[in-house]
Design a protein around this motif. Structure first.
Motif, short mmCIF file in Angstrom:
data_model
loop_
_atom_site.label_atom_id
_atom_site.label_comp_id
_atom_site.label_asym_id
_atom_site.label_seq_id
_atom_site.Cartn_x
_atom_site.Cartn_y
_atom_site.Cartn_z
N GLN A 307 39.10 34.99 89.40
CA GLN A 307 39.49 34.17 88.25
C GLN A 307 39.81 35.13 87.10
N ASP A 312 45.36 31.25 82.71
CA ASP A 312 45.42 30.25 83.76
C ASP A 312 45.76 30.95 85.09
N GLU A 313 45.03 30.60 86.15
CA GLU A 313 45.22 31.29 87.44
C GLU A 313 46.62 31.08 88.00
N GLU A 347 39.25 24.36 88.65
CA GLU A 347 40.40 25.21 88.32
C GLU A 347 40.85 26.08 89.49
#
Lengths: 375, 86
Positions: A307, A312-313, A347
């Motif tokens: 991560q 944002d991934e 996420e």
């Protein structure tokens, strides 16, 4: 700029040398059907299929080639096992790192009165065993964190307690040594297109003699045997293989198995783990990156999830491709349970998964891009 | 005198192919053939064998735990009353 393929946990690429050529040759010159056609060409193909079953039986320590069943993938194999074995009132135990290939069938089976419990470790698993526990099903290696699960230990427990043991080898077949008899595995589900370096669309499962007695075919139809009867034959493999098989896939898998034997699975795995170790070390130098799961190289396969602390991934994954041609997989990897366990839900993560055709130079380029993204 | 053909019948193709391969490995030549309709309604394969090899074949079957249905023989002639529509 050349692309860098780091998505081998989805499917290995490239495939073993010769796989594509052999499949193309089969389709172009001798694509006859087996168990149907009554001529020499079809019998030659049947011989190749038998050889492939024998190779798989040897590779996985299965009792014999009859107990090697082909399906289109590991998901189909797991569905056949779970839905073909479990009955109303049965209880199942599974690990907390399972893929939806296990969790979704188990969820469906709740409607048929089949319950399941998720265990976080071996001690918890032992405590969870009930009188009606019929099966333990677990992945051999997580497709999210790469963690290797103790299947040998669980297999012994299953044997002692008279419980059927199913292993999802999606991420371990062709990577980690598996011996069904030594590990007391009753059902081993595999796919041909990942660590085994074969084509997509071919997978299957192998059964112990005990496992063989308990399974009911999910799909019924023509097998080319006992054709005078409406009942499915009880013989194997035909009793669990209705309809025409993916013969080009089996021929391709056979070539891939030869390659693994020639190069040595352990040697190929060693190379992948060298790359993984190097990648983990380099990632460890970037504080903005959180590595998911154990950093101990002995406890994992060549799958690394991360991560990004301030990014944002999905955006990071997009940048990795657009800026450096690095191909990854981002999100939940069809394994919400594993992500919940690893505290990365909803996420998800960016997943890097290495194959034996990757290089240190590719890792360095990827690390450079990740480093620049964090600045 | 009518010619007699000797066959081995199997429950499925897998066992037939296994025996064919094992016999080949010990130098016993057999021929894979469609199962004569007069012998079985199964549409599988059978092995056409020589009578003099039967003893060695039985040994091979036992050694490799191969499942067969039976050894069978057929007179090679044309029978107009055969069960042709099954």
């Amino acid at each position: 700029m050349e692309n860098i393929y780091f998505d081998n946990a989805s499917t290995s690429f490239p495939k073993a040398p010769g796989v594509g050529e052999e499949m193309a040759d089969f389709i172009s010159h001798r694509g006859f059907n087996i168990n149907r056609g009554n001529y020499g060409g079809a019998y030659d193909v049947a011989g190749r299929v038998l050889e492939t079953r024998e190779k798989l039986a040897r590779f996985f320590g299965c009792v014999n080639s009859e107990n090697v069943i082909f399906t289109q993938n590991v998901t189909y194999a797991l569905n056949q096992i779970l839905k073909g074995v479990l009955k109303e009132g049965d209880h199942v135990i599974t690990s907390n790192l399972e893929h939806n290939a296990v969790m979704r069938p188990l969820k469906q089976l709740e409607e048929n009165g089949i319950s399941h419990t998720i265990a976080g470790n071996v001690e918890e698993l032992e405590r969870t065993i009930k009188e009606n526990t019929r099966m333990i099903v677990m992945t051999h290696a997580s497709n999210v964190s790469g963690e290797i699960l103790p299947i040998e230990e669980v297999g012994k427990i299953c044997k002692e307690r008279g419980i059927l043991f199913t292993v999802d080898a999606a991420q371990s077949a062709g990577t980690l040594p598996i011996d069904m008899q030594a590990m007391c595995i009753d059902y081993l589900a595999f796919t041909g297109h990942k660590g085994l370096l074969g084509p997509q669309g071919i997978g299957g499962f192998l059964l112990s003699e005990k496992g063989r007695e308990s399974i009911w075919p999910l799909i019924a139809g023509g097998t080319g045997s006992k054709s005078d009867s409406y009942a499915m034959p009880e013989t194997l493999p035909d009793g669990l293989e209705s309809g025409t098989l993916n013969l080009p896939g089996i021929i391709g898998l056979s070539v891939a198995l030869d390659y693994l034997e020639k190069e040595g699975m352990e040697e190929l795995h060693r190379k992948k783990m060298e790359l993984t170790k190097y990648f983990l070390e380099k990632l460890g130098e970037i504080p903005e990156v959180r590595i998911i799961g154990s950093k101990d190289i002995k406890k994992r396969v060549s799958v690394v999830s991360v991560q990004m602390k301030n990014m944002d991934e999905a955006e990071a994954s997009f940048c990795l491709e657009t800026e450096g041609g690095v191909m990854t997989r981002v999100g939940l990897h069809c394994a919400p349970l594993a992500h919940k366990t690893l505290d990365t839900f909803p996420e998800g993560t960016i997943r890097f998964s290495f194959g034996n055709f990757n290089t240190i130079e590719e890792i360095n380029r990827c690390i450079e891009i990740i480093y620049n993204l964090t600045k | 005198m009518k010619e007699i053909w000797h066959y081995i019948l199997f429950p499925n193709h897998e066992n037939g192919m296994r025996l064919y391969k094992e016999l080949g490995a010990i130098g016993i030549k057999t021929t894979i053939a469609p199962t004569p309709r007069s012998l079985s309604k199964c549409c599988g394969i059978s092995l056409l064998i020589k009578k003099e090899d039967i003893e060695a074949i039985q040994k091979c079957i036992q050694e490799h735990s191969i499942e067969i249905l039976e050894f069978a023989e057929v007179e090679k002639d044309i029978n107009p009353n055969r069960d042709r529509y099954c």
